[in-house]
Design an enzyme around this catalytic site. Structure first.
Site, PDB file in Angstrom:
ATOM      1  N   TYR A 132       0.824  -1.210   0.000  1.00  0.00           N
ATOM      2  CA  TYR A 132       0.000   0.000   0.000  1.00  0.00           C
ATOM      3  C   TYR A 132       0.861   1.266   0.000  1.00  0.00           C
ATOM      4  CZ  TYR A 132      -4.497  -2.226  -0.037  1.00  0.00           C
ATOM      5  OH  TYR A 132      -5.590  -2.936  -0.450  1.00  0.00           O
TER       6      TYR A 132
ATOM      7  N   GLN B   1     -15.003   3.266  -7.855  1.00  0.00           N
ATOM      8  CA  GLN B   1     -14.374   2.120  -7.181  1.00  0.00           C
ATOM      9  C   GLN B   1     -12.913   2.463  -6.845  1.00  0.00           C
ATOM     10  OE1 GLN B   1     -15.689  -1.821  -9.252  1.00  0.00           O
ATOM     11  NE2 GLN B   1     -15.840  -0.185 -10.778  1.00  0.00           N
ATOM     12  N   ASN B   2     -12.477   3.620  -7.349  1.00  0.00           N
ATOM     13  CA  ASN B   2     -11.076   3.993  -7.161  1.00  0.00           C
ATOM     14  C   ASN B   2     -10.839   4.571  -5.763  1.00  0.00           C
ATOM     15  OD1 ASN B   2     -10.747   3.205  -9.794  1.00  0.00           O
ATOM     16  ND2 ASN B   2     -10.828   5.287 -10.626  1.00  0.00           N
TER      17      ASN B   2
ATOM     18  N   ASP C 245      -8.070   6.517  -5.213  1.00  0.00           N
ATOM     19  CA  ASP C 245      -6.950   7.440  -5.439  1.00  0.00           C
ATOM     20  C   ASP C 245      -7.290   8.919  -5.242  1.00  0.00           C
ATOM     21  OD1 ASP C 245      -7.289   6.685  -9.002  1.00  0.00           O
ATOM     22  OD2 ASP C 245      -8.342   8.199  -7.824  1.00  0.00           O
TER      23      ASP C 245
ATOM     24  N   HIS D 239     -15.159   1.851  -2.580  1.00  0.00           N
ATOM     25  CA  HIS D 239     -14.142   0.958  -2.017  1.00  0.00           C
ATOM     26  C   HIS D 239     -13.188   1.686  -1.083  1.00  0.00           C
ATOM     27  CE1 HIS D 239     -14.796  -1.987  -5.605  1.00  0.00           C
ATOM     28  NE2 HIS D 239     -15.767  -2.036  -4.719  1.00  0.00           N
TER      29      HIS D 239
ATOM     30  N   CYS E  18      -3.090   5.206  20.102  1.00  0.00           N
ATOM     31  CA  CYS E  18      -3.617   4.258  21.107  1.00  0.00           C
ATOM     32  C   CYS E  18      -2.761   3.013  21.168  1.00  0.00           C
ATOM     33  CB  CYS E  18      -5.082   3.899  20.794  1.00  0.00           C
ATOM     34  SG  CYS E  18      -5.275   2.768  19.385  1.00  0.00           S
TER      35      CYS E  18
ATOM     36  N   GLY F 137     -14.006   2.990 -17.493  1.00  0.00           N
ATOM     37  CA  GLY F 137     -12.758   2.486 -16.938  1.00  0.00           C
ATOM     38  C   GLY F 137     -12.904   1.382 -15.932  1.00  0.00           C
ATOM     39  N   THR F 138     -13.962   0.586 -16.055  1.00  0.00           N
ATOM     40  CA  THR F 138     -14.108  -0.532 -15.122  1.00  0.00           C
ATOM     41  C   THR F 138     -14.464  -1.800 -15.873  1.00  0.00           C
ATOM     42  OG1 THR F 138     -15.331  -1.436 -13.233  1.00  0.00           O
ATOM     43  CG2 THR F 138     -16.505   0.175 -14.585  1.00  0.00           C
ATOM     44  N   SER F 139     -13.884  -2.919 -15.413  1.00  0.00           N
ATOM     45  CA  SER F 139     -14.173  -4.224 -16.024  1.00  0.00           C
ATOM     46  C   SER F 139     -15.524  -4.756 -15.544  1.00  0.00           C
ATOM     47  CB  SER F 139     -13.073  -5.220 -15.636  1.00  0.00           C
ATOM     48  OG  SER F 139     -13.067  -5.376 -14.213  1.00  0.00           O
TER      49      SER F 139
HETATM   50  N1  APR Z   1      -9.724   4.428 -20.329  1.00  0.00           N
HETATM   51  C1  APR Z   1     -10.841   3.696 -20.037  1.00  0.00           C
HETATM   52  N2  APR Z   1     -10.804   2.395 -19.645  1.00  0.00           N
HETATM   53  C2  APR Z   1      -9.590   1.816 -19.548  1.00  0.00           C
HETATM   54  C3  APR Z   1      -8.391   2.494 -19.831  1.00  0.00           C
HETATM   55  C4  APR Z   1      -8.496   3.854 -20.242  1.00  0.00           C
HETATM   56  N3  APR Z   1      -7.408   4.575 -20.536  1.00  0.00           N
HETATM   57  N4  APR Z   1      -7.347   1.621 -19.634  1.00  0.00           N
HETATM   58  C5  APR Z   1      -7.894   0.451 -19.232  1.00  0.00           C
HETATM   59  N5  APR Z   1      -9.231   0.562 -19.192  1.00  0.00           N
HETATM   60  C6  APR Z   1     -10.221  -0.440 -18.780  1.00  0.00           C
HETATM   61  C7  APR Z   1      -9.798  -1.877 -18.963  1.00  0.00           C
HETATM   62  O1  APR Z   1     -10.172  -2.330 -20.258  1.00  0.00           O
HETATM   63  C8  APR Z   1     -10.617  -2.579 -17.880  1.00  0.00           C
HETATM   64  O2  APR Z   1     -11.880  -2.984 -18.384  1.00  0.00           O
HETATM   65  O3  APR Z   1     -10.394  -0.265 -17.395  1.00  0.00           O
HETATM   66  C9  APR Z   1     -10.826  -1.499 -16.823  1.00  0.00           C
HETATM   67  C10 APR Z   1     -10.038  -1.740 -15.549  1.00  0.00           C
HETATM   68  O4  APR Z   1     -10.565  -2.901 -14.956  1.00  0.00           O
HETATM   69  P1  APR Z   1      -9.950  -3.430 -13.587  1.00  0.00           P
HETATM   70  O5  APR Z   1      -8.472  -3.422 -13.666  1.00  0.00           O
HETATM   71  O6  APR Z   1     -10.691  -4.695 -13.249  1.00  0.00           O
HETATM   72  O7  APR Z   1     -10.335  -2.291 -12.512  1.00  0.00           O
HETATM   73  P2  APR Z   1     -11.729  -2.078 -11.801  1.00  0.00           P
HETATM   74  O8  APR Z   1     -12.865  -2.431 -12.710  1.00  0.00           O
HETATM   75  O9  APR Z   1     -11.705  -0.712 -11.238  1.00  0.00           O
HETATM   76  O10 APR Z   1     -11.656  -3.146 -10.595  1.00  0.00           O
HETATM   77  C11 APR Z   1     -12.716  -3.105  -9.662  1.00  0.00           C
HETATM   78  O11 APR Z   1     -11.483  -4.630  -8.249  1.00  0.00           O
HETATM   79  O12 APR Z   1      -9.472  -5.222  -7.403  1.00  0.00           O
HETATM   80  C12 APR Z   1     -10.656  -4.627  -7.091  1.00  0.00           C
HETATM   81  O13 APR Z   1     -11.036  -2.987  -5.466  1.00  0.00           O
HETATM   82  C13 APR Z   1     -10.433  -3.190  -6.706  1.00  0.00           C
HETATM   83  O14 APR Z   1     -11.829  -1.271  -7.189  1.00  0.00           O
HETATM   84  C14 APR Z   1     -11.166  -2.384  -7.773  1.00  0.00           C
HETATM   85  C15 APR Z   1     -12.180  -3.395  -8.290  1.00  0.00           C
END
Ligand code: APR
Length: 239
Positions: free
Chosen positions: A64, A97-98, A100, A115, A145, A182-184
């Site tokens: 971390y 979910q970020n 940062d 998260h 503490c 930007g999320t899977s």
């Molecule tokens: N712009 C948009 N999307 C993007 C880019 C970009 N420049 N680069 C990558 N991606 C996409 C990828 O294709 C992928 O689908 O962002 C997604 C990232 O997916 P993950 O790495 O799975 O991240 P996330 O979806 O935020 O994960 C969810 O999983 O590990 C836990 O707690 C953690 O919050 C996180 C959660």
């Protein structure tokens, strides 16, 4: 298709963004499951769980601390700024979910951190909690503490902060447009938010260079990076 969606965006009153690691990728923060992702280098079940923390707090804190340094050096990118600039025209809420803090640093005023936050540190015992942007002299850091401090993030196997989750559902259920950027959508329950929005008649727009497990449910999928696509979505609202 894009024109139809553009009309819905122009007429939308409330837009909710669900964001993940991909929106911060262009700020130099690796994603989790992408080819350069964190998970490629580390075993997630070894690091991002409550058991791992109590088994090996030093190792988890080393990971971390490395991420905190990278995140604190990072800057918001055009994707983050596009979302914050949209607040001039629409009621905008970010469900991220970020961990940062880049949405807030880009000026977004309504951000729910589903998260948690890597910048916020809390005690494992007492109610101490604060944003700490400096490094620690020794790991694991200790609270006044005497007990260990931990990042205020949600680890696998831990519940989400209930008030944040309840509000997130309420926003998802009351928006006209949901932009999923930007999320899977691999992690539950965050990946249910688009379903709540859809159930209430919202249109779903996905911004992701790659397809996801929910791509076919989207009204529009923009196969682009968020730093490219989101400023374009904002220009629709300005026109
Ligand atoms: N712009 C948009 N999307 C993007 C880019 C970009 N420049 N680069 C990558 N991606 C996409 C990828 O294709 C992928 O689908 O962002 C997604 C990232 O997916 P993950 O790495 O799975 O991240 P996330 O979806 O935020 O994960 C969810 O999983 O590990 C836990 O707690 C953690 O919050 C996180 C959660």
């Amino acid at each position: 298709m894009f024109e139809q969606v553009a009309d819905r965006i122009r007429s939308a009153k409330k837009i909710v963004f669900v964001t993940g690691a991909g929106i911060s990728q262009e700020s130099g923060i690796p994603t989790f499951r992408g080819k350069d992702g964190y998970w490629r280098k580390y075993d997630p079940m070894q690091l991002a769980t409550i058991d791992a923390f109590y088994e090996n707090p030093e190792l988890v804190w080393e990971w971390y601390e490395e991420r905190r340094k990278n995140i604190l050096d990072a800057r918001p990118n055009n994707g983050h700024y596009a979302i914050s600039s949209l607040e001039k025209y629409k009621d905008v809420t970010v469900l991220t979910q970020n961990i940062d803090g880049l949405h807030q640093r880009a000026g977004s005023s309504e951000v729910l951190e589903i998260h948690g936050s890597i910048i916020r540190i809390r005690c494992t015992f007492c109610d101490y909690k604060d944003d700490i942007t400096s490094g620690f002299d020794s790991l694991p850091p200790k609270c006044r503490c005497g007990n260990m401090l931990r990042p205020d993030v949600v680890w696998f196997g831990e519940p989400l902060p209930q008030d944040v989750w309840r509000k997130s559902i309420m926003h998802a259920q009351s928006c006209d447009v949901m932009v999923i950027a930007g999320t899977s959508l691999a992690v539950s329950p965050a990946n249910t938010l688009p379903l709540y929005a859809k159930q209430n008649g919202a249109i779903l727009i996905e911004v992701n260079p790659e397809a996801t497990v929910m791509s076919e449910r989207m009204d529009l999928s923009l196969r682009e990076t968020s730093a490219n696509a989101l400023p374009h979505l904002v220009s629709i609202c300005e026109s």
